[in-house]
Design an enzyme around this catalytic site. Structure first.
Site: not given
Ligand code: DGL
Length: 271
Positions: A186-188, A152, A42-43, A75, A10-11, A73
């Site tokens: 998004c996995t966050h 984060e 990353y998004g 994204t 993931d990012s 992730c």
């Molecule tokens: N966990 C990432 C996702 O699922 C986060 C992307 C990001 O870093 O913006 O999209």
């Protein structure tokens, strides 16, 4: 049977919500996790940059002898899955198709809300997969660019005025439109489940893309007869591209167990 580890990336920390579900389903599997904490988020980046970063993440993970890679992730799954799958000889699995299928199954009134990063929403990938399952479904998409940085930074708990204010602003149009299902694309975002559920109310079903991705990966490995013979005690290795200290503390919250292993630091620009 296949004893080799599963690579997950993931990012940043968000993909650990997928790891948590993978361990629940497949406690004997070894996992190598990479979180690109030095370059998160990353998004908000262009598709070209996301593809470049994702290729480097995969190149690092492939320094291990893996049986599959899970893109934990939203994204990267929306923007680079096809490219990564075509470039790699092992299965590369994402979170978008499983989450879209779960949302299409869950909705009763045909109104599905979708929240994700700007790049995920811009890609249109979730909508395409949802419409592939249910062409009548109405998808209301809302980018939530502040969610990842807040999560984060540990700002995800109910009662935190900052996250609750930001969530209310993003979610108001979806609530007003009467969605009965909301894809946390998004996995966050599973860390925000308490905040989001409290705002949307008990009648809205939340679909967790990271967990759906983990379930789909577990099914795919089982179908391919590639599960480990071990049924418990899988080995976990964690790598990040920024400070390890910050990672261990927050990762324990994302995972729901203590990260006691040494966390490796990687210069991802070398891959
Ligand atoms: N966990 C990432 C996702 O699922 C986060 C992307 C990001 O870093 O913006 O999209």
């Amino acid at each position: 049977m296949d004893k080799r580890p599963i690579g997950v990336f993931d990012s940043g920390l968000g993909g650990l919500t997928t790891v948590r579900e993978l361990r629940r389903l497949l406690p004997g599997e070894d996992i190598v996790y990479f979180g690109d904490t030095g370059r998160v988020p990353y998004g908000s980046r262009s598709a070209d940059t996301i593809v470049k970063y994702a290729r480097q993440d995969v190149a690092f993970l492939r320094t291990f002898d893996l049986k599959a890679i899970v893109i934990a992730c939203g994204t990267v799954s929306t923007t680079a899955l096809d490219i990564l799958a075509a470039e790699n000889s092992i299965p590369v699995l994402g979170v978008v198709a499983p989450a879209a299928a779960a949302a299409a199954r869950a909705t009763r009134n045909g109104k599905i809300g979708l929240i994700g990063t700007q790049a995920s929403i811009r890609s249109g990938a979730y909508e395409r997969f949802i419409h592939g399952e249910n062409s009548e479904a109405q998808v209301l998409a809302q980018p939530c660019p502040l969610f990842v940085p807040l999560v984060e930074n540990g700002r995800f708990r109910r009662g935190d005025i900052v996250i609750e204010t930001v969530a209310a602003e993003y979610l108001a149009p979806l609530k007003q439109a009467g969605v009965d299902t909301l894809v946390l694309g998004c996995t966050h975002y599973p860390l925000l489940e308490g905040v989001i559920a409290a705002y949307m109310g008990p009648d809205v079903k939340l679909v967790n893309a990271g967990a759906e991705g983990a379930r789909a990966a577990a099914d795919a490995l089982e179908r391919a007869d590639a599960l480990s013979p071990n049924t418990s005690g899988g080995r976990y290795r964690y790598f990040v591209s920024d400070r390890q200290e910050d990672f261990s503390r927050l990762a324990s919250i994302f995972l729901g167990w203590d990260v006691t292993e040494a966390v490796g630091q990687v210069d991802i620009s070398q891959y």
